[in-house]
Each structure stands twice: as C-alpha cells, then as structure tokens.
Write an enzyme that holds these catalytic residues in place. Structure first.
Site, PDB file in Angstrom:
ATOM      1  N   PHE A  13       2.953 -62.915 -21.377  1.00 54.36           N
ATOM      2  CA  PHE A  13       3.484 -61.592 -22.187  1.00 54.36           C
ATOM      3  C   PHE A  13       5.086 -61.030 -20.739  1.00 54.36           C
ATOM      4  O   PHE A  13       4.934 -61.260 -20.032  1.00 54.36           O
ATOM      5  CB  PHE A  13       2.269 -60.271 -21.432  1.00 54.36           C
ATOM      6  CG  PHE A  13       2.620 -58.913 -22.679  1.00 54.36           C
ATOM      7  CD1 PHE A  13       2.828 -58.546 -23.639  1.00 54.36           C
ATOM      8  CD2 PHE A  13       3.503 -58.306 -22.491  1.00 54.36           C
ATOM      9  CE1 PHE A  13       2.999 -57.446 -25.149  1.00 54.36           C
ATOM     10  CE2 PHE A  13       3.798 -57.105 -22.491  1.00 54.36           C
ATOM     11  CZ  PHE A  13       3.800 -56.830 -23.822  1.00 54.36           C
ATOM     12  N   ASP A  25      -3.652 -61.153 -14.840  1.00 53.50           N
ATOM     13  CA  ASP A  25      -3.411 -59.752 -15.411  1.00 53.50           C
ATOM     14  C   ASP A  25      -4.831 -59.345 -16.940  1.00 53.50           C
ATOM     15  O   ASP A  25      -4.911 -61.239 -17.879  1.00 53.50           O
ATOM     16  CB  ASP A  25      -2.224 -59.887 -16.393  1.00 53.50           C
ATOM     17  CG  ASP A  25      -2.232 -58.381 -17.174  1.00 53.50           C
ATOM     18  OD1 ASP A  25      -2.655 -57.659 -17.703  1.00 53.50           O
ATOM     19  OD2 ASP A  25      -0.578 -58.654 -17.373  1.00 53.50           O
ATOM     20  N   TYR A  58      -4.510 -48.783 -22.687  1.00 54.68           N
ATOM     21  CA  TYR A  58      -4.511 -48.235 -24.198  1.00 54.68           C
ATOM     22  C   TYR A  58      -5.072 -49.717 -25.008  1.00 54.68           C
ATOM     23  O   TYR A  58      -4.879 -48.929 -26.450  1.00 54.68           O
ATOM     24  CB  TYR A  58      -2.643 -47.457 -24.168  1.00 54.68           C
ATOM     25  CG  TYR A  58      -2.319 -49.161 -24.087  1.00 54.68           C
ATOM     26  CD1 TYR A  58      -1.649 -49.672 -24.356  1.00 54.68           C
ATOM     27  CD2 TYR A  58      -1.033 -48.649 -23.053  1.00 54.68           C
ATOM     28  CE1 TYR A  58      -0.605 -51.132 -24.439  1.00 54.68           C
ATOM     29  CE2 TYR A  58      -0.349 -49.562 -22.222  1.00 54.68           C
ATOM     30  CZ  TYR A  58       0.494 -50.767 -23.245  1.00 54.68           C
ATOM     31  OH  TYR A  58       1.195 -51.437 -22.746  1.00 54.68           O
ATOM     32  N   LYS A  59      -4.460 -50.155 -24.902  1.00 53.09           N
ATOM     33  CA  LYS A  59      -5.568 -51.091 -25.551  1.00 53.09           C
ATOM     34  C   LYS A  59      -7.287 -51.516 -26.126  1.00 53.09           C
ATOM     35  O   LYS A  59      -7.685 -50.346 -26.203  1.00 53.09           O
ATOM     36  CB  LYS A  59      -5.099 -52.349 -25.147  1.00 53.09           C
ATOM     37  CG  LYS A  59      -3.498 -53.272 -25.537  1.00 53.09           C
ATOM     38  CD  LYS A  59      -2.876 -53.933 -23.936  1.00 53.09           C
ATOM     39  CE  LYS A  59      -1.454 -54.025 -24.189  1.00 53.09           C
ATOM     40  NZ  LYS A  59      -0.901 -54.953 -23.693  1.00 53.09           N
ATOM     41  N   ARG A 103      -1.666 -61.325 -36.131  1.00 53.86           N
ATOM     42  CA  ARG A 103      -2.269 -60.962 -34.968  1.00 53.86           C
ATOM     43  C   ARG A 103      -3.260 -59.518 -35.857  1.00 53.86           C
ATOM     44  O   ARG A 103      -3.406 -58.702 -36.716  1.00 53.86           O
ATOM     45  CB  ARG A 103      -1.389 -60.710 -33.981  1.00 53.86           C
ATOM     46  CG  ARG A 103      -2.228 -60.774 -32.998  1.00 53.86           C
ATOM     47  CD  ARG A 103      -1.801 -60.169 -30.983  1.00 53.86           C
ATOM     48  NE  ARG A 103      -1.108 -59.399 -31.138  1.00 53.86           N
ATOM     49  CZ  ARG A 103      -0.990 -58.871 -30.123  1.00 53.86           C
ATOM     50  NH1 ARG A 103      -0.292 -58.505 -28.844  1.00 53.86           N
ATOM     51  NH2 ARG A 103       0.065 -57.401 -30.544  1.00 53.86           N
TER      52      ARG A 103
HETATM   53  C1  LIG Z   1      -0.202 -55.011 -23.873  1.00 54.33           C
HETATM   54  C2  LIG Z   1       0.308 -55.944 -22.376  1.00 54.33           C
HETATM   55  C3  LIG Z   1       0.973 -55.384 -20.936  1.00 54.33           C
HETATM   56  C4  LIG Z   1       1.537 -53.829 -21.138  1.00 54.33           C
HETATM   57  O1  LIG Z   1       2.155 -53.195 -20.030  1.00 54.33           O
HETATM   58  P1  LIG Z   1       2.942 -52.132 -19.723  1.00 54.33           P
HETATM   59  O2  LIG Z   1       3.448 -51.601 -18.598  1.00 54.33           O
HETATM   60  O3  LIG Z   1       2.277 -51.269 -19.779  1.00 54.33           O
HETATM   61  O4  LIG Z   1       4.317 -52.271 -21.147  1.00 54.33           O
HETATM   62  C5  LIG Z   1       1.852 -55.907 -19.880  1.00 54.33           C
HETATM   63  N1  LIG Z   1       0.618 -57.370 -20.246  1.00 54.33           N
HETATM   64  C6  LIG Z   1      -0.393 -57.672 -20.531  1.00 54.33           C
HETATM   65  C7  LIG Z   1      -0.653 -59.308 -20.748  1.00 54.33           C
HETATM   66  C8  LIG Z   1       0.357 -57.215 -21.962  1.00 54.33           C
HETATM   67  O5  LIG Z   1      -1.217 -57.625 -22.784  1.00 54.33           O
END
Ligand SMILES: *Cc1c(COP(=O)(O)O)cnc(C)c1O
Length: 425
Positions: free
Chosen positions: A130, A199, A224-225, A384
């Site tokens: 990401f 992560d 939030y996911k 997705r």
């Molecule tokens: C959703 C996601 C993030 C989100 O990071 P924020 O700091 O909340 O914007 C980070 N890393 C991964 C791998 C994600 O899927």
C-alpha cells in the site's frame, strides 16, 4: 453443477454466523462488498457516540478522563484488538493512524536493528505494498540514511541479504488479496538477522492472525476496515514485549510518558506499549471503534475467528465459482490466489478495459465494490470485492454475480456517466 440461488439460501439458513448481520445497519438496497475499505456501521455506534458527546463530554466534561475511563481508552480498545491478532493483553494500543504508527515502529525497528549491527542499512518491502507504507518508509529511510529496497513477492527471500535491517510487509495485499505466510516469512527474516514488521490493515478482523506464535517484532493495523470502527477510526500498534522497552519511538509525546501528570520537563517513557502513544486521543472516535471491534468479538460465541475464516473462504470460493460459470467471455481474470492459504477476505477481478466503469455501474445498482488502477505493466486494473463474513451472506454473493453478469451482458457499463473518474475510487 453450478451453485443455485436455492443452495445459497440454504447455506444462509444453516450459517451459525448469520445472526451477527443484525449487529449492523446495512442500508436497504445495498449489497456492500467494500468492508475492506470502510466497514459497515454497527447499530450500537450512534447511541454510543451520542452518549460520549452528550453525557461524557456534555455533562461530565473534564471529569470524564477519570470517571468515564477516557485516559485508558487506547489500552482498553487495544486489549480487545489483541484478542484478534494473537497478542497478549497490554501489548496493543488503539491510537493515531496506520501511517503514523508505521512511522513510529519502523523508526524504533531501525534503532533496534542497528544497535548491535550498524552495517545494516536496508529496509525491504514489496513494490505493490500500500503506497502510504512505502511513502513513510521512503521518507524515514531518506532521513536516517537507509536504503529502501522494493521487490516483487517472489523476490523477497533473495532480498534478505546480511545488510537488511527490517523486512516490512503487508500481510494481505490490498490490491490482490494475496496473503503471506506470516510464520514462514517472519522466520526467514529472522534467519537473515532482520526484524519483521507486519501491516495488518487487511488482516485484523478478516483472517486469523497469531503475532505471538509467528514471533513477529512489530505490527500496525487499521481500525476502519474489517474492524468496522468508522471513517478515520484510530489504528493500532503492537510491539513484541521483548522489544517494547528497548527504544523510544520518535513521537515522544506526553501520552507516552511514564507519569504524564507530573509534568516533568524531561521525557521518561512509560513501560511497554504505552510509550507508543503520542498526544491526546480522540475519545468520540475511540468509542465508535470499540463498537466496531465488539462486532468482531461477538463472533467468539459462534466459533470466533476460525468460523469467520471458514465462512470468508466459502464466500470467496463461491464468488469465484459463480463468476467463472456465469460471466464467461468478457475478459475477466482473477488476481486473487485460489489457494486458501494465500487468500485474504477479498476477491479481485482484472479486466483490460472498463474495470472502473463496471464498478460504477455496479454501484448504481447498489452493489458496492471498488476499483484500483493497474500500473500498465505487471498489474492490471482491478475490480475489488471484499467479503466481510459478519454481514455478507451466500445469497448476497449470488446476487452480486448476477448484477455483474447483467452489467457485462447489457453493456450498460459503457454509458458515459459510468466513465467519469471521481476523486476517491
Ligand atoms: C488502508 C491501509 C492504510 C491506511 O493508512 P491510513 O494512515 O489510515 O491512511 C495503510 N496501510 C495499508 C496496507 C492499508 O491497507
């Protein structure tokens, strides 16, 4: 024989997790396959948030830090998340964003990795990680004089050379849903003398995770996911207890101090994970996050994470089967691994042309997935679909594929209104 709608209804009727759907407010007419991006709102959240606002803030005001437990909320919610990721009580805090927490742990990991071995000057990650993870790592490497090395998944083992300080990976890939073997990869990093940072943004609440069993070093994840904590919910951070007291993290704010209310001019870090807090935390958001985490913990009475995982795999298997059977001839491909051991809780379809418009046409029909652009080379454009087993059923999967079939067969995705790109895809 292809699964029929009647089969799907029968599976829903027998599903021990089915009652958990009632914990959520799913908008009528919506088939929500985007819980991997923003989880559905728990029914408990509005009243809980209203109570924090009107009673705790409105009436109790400053006393709430003690009286209503505000000061201990990051640890309280962190302990609940710990149950979902194989972490011991007192080793997780819910705080800040994933990006900020990643900065904290990667920085601490660089200190730890080079404490005895100063020659280690590389951080390895995946090119398709990401982007925020890569940006944070790039900035930190630049500032600290490290080199960020980006590789493809099959190149990770060869990249673990003796100069690697930290291997930083996302457990379940956000684009493809491909999942790493956490224990094996962690062991490989350790065998090379590197530290392992995971992560868990697409793992926590979605797949079983055992950080302790895998002997990982650091982890961060998203609220939030699959944890359903609401837009911009606090994220979480875990540090293996054997490392937690060894270094400061760089954002040494007063919430990470051993005795913040002594107001001393010098910093004395708190013991353990508490030092990974920085400043004053958002109580309204933490309350909403707790409601979300509680929805996942509610599955504990119905078989827990193992039952959620079984259902998630059954849902994604069914989606793949039905897309193959009912949507042939439209150039759809599959980016998600068929092997269960390598699959998260989402399915990603590829299409050379029209992926964005197809997703828009589906959203117009109430089937909410999302689109992720390819890179024109290794990665194609992706449609997705996230399958949150807490609130998605088997008939939902059948209906989603039926809508996809109709969108493709009718060509309705080619309409101009589905081909305008919005800011957030
Ligand atoms: C959703 C996601 C993030 C989100 O990071 P924020 O700091 O909340 O914007 C980070 N890393 C991964 C791998 C994600 O899927």
């Amino acid at each position: 024989m292809t699964t029929t709608p009647q089969h799907c209804q029968a599976q829903d009727a027998q599903d021990p997790l089915r009652p958990l759907r009632d914990l959520f407010l799913i908008p009528p007419g919506t088939l929500y396959l985007d819980g991997n991006s923003l989880g559905v709102m728990p029914r408990s959240a509005p009243a809980r948030v209203a109570d924090v606002v009107t009673r705790e803030w409105g009436a109790d005001l400053i006393q709430s830090w003690n009286k209503n437990g505000w000061f201990h909320m990051p640890g309280k919610v962190g302990d609940k998340i710990a149950r979902l990721i194989g972490a011991a009580p007192g080793t997780v805090v819910a705080t800040d964003s994933t990006s900020v927490n990643l900065f904290k742990v990667l920085s601490a990991a660089l200190n730890l990795a080079t404490a005895d071995k100063p020659r280690r000057k590389r951080v390895v990650s995946e090119r398709s990680n990401f982007p925020t993870d890569l940006y944070i790592a790039e900035a930190l490497c630049k500032e600290r004089g490290f080199e960020l090395v980006l590789v493809e998944p099959e190149e990770i083992a060869a990249a673990l050379t003796p100069d690697v300080a930290v291997l930083m990976l996302t457990h379940v890939n956000y684009r493809t849903g491909a999942m790493h073997d956490m224990s094996a990869v962690t062991a490989a990093a350790h065998a090379a003398g590197a530290l392992m940072l995971w992560d868990l943004a697409h793992s926590a609440g979605a797949v079983p995770v055992d950080l302790t069993g895998a002997n990982a070093d650091y982890a961060v994840g998203c609220g939030y996911k699959y944890l359903n904590g609401g837009p911009g919910a606090p994220a979480f951070v875990w540090v293996n207890p054997r490392h937690a007291d060894r270094f400061w993290q760089p954002l040494a704010g007063w919430w990470g101090h051993a005795t913040p209310f002594d107001f001393t001019p010098d910093y004395q870090p708190a013991a353990g994970i508490t030092r990974y807090q920085c400043g004053t935390q958002p109580m309204i958001s933490l309350a909403a996050l707790e409601c979300g985490v509680d929805t996942v913990l509610a599955a504990e009475e119905h078989g827990g994470m193992a039952a959620l995982r079984r259902k998630s795999l059954a849902l994604t298997d069914l989606f793949i089967e039905l897309v193959n059977a009912r949507c042939p001839g439209h150039g759809l491909g599959l980016a998600t691994p068929l092997d269960h051991a390598q699959r998260g809780s989402q399915v990603c379809l590829t299409k050379d042309e029209g992926a964005y418009a197809i997703v828009q046409a589906l959203i117009a029909r109430g089937v909410v997935g999302d689109f992720r652009a390819g890179d024109g080379q290794r990665h194609k454009d992706i449609l997705r679909f996230g399958f949150t087993p807490l609130y998605i059923g088997f008939e939902d999967v059948w209906n989603a594929v039926e809508h996809l079939r109709q969108v493709l067969e009718s060509g309705e995705w080619q309409r101009p209104e589905f081909n305008n790109r919005h800011a957030v895809t």
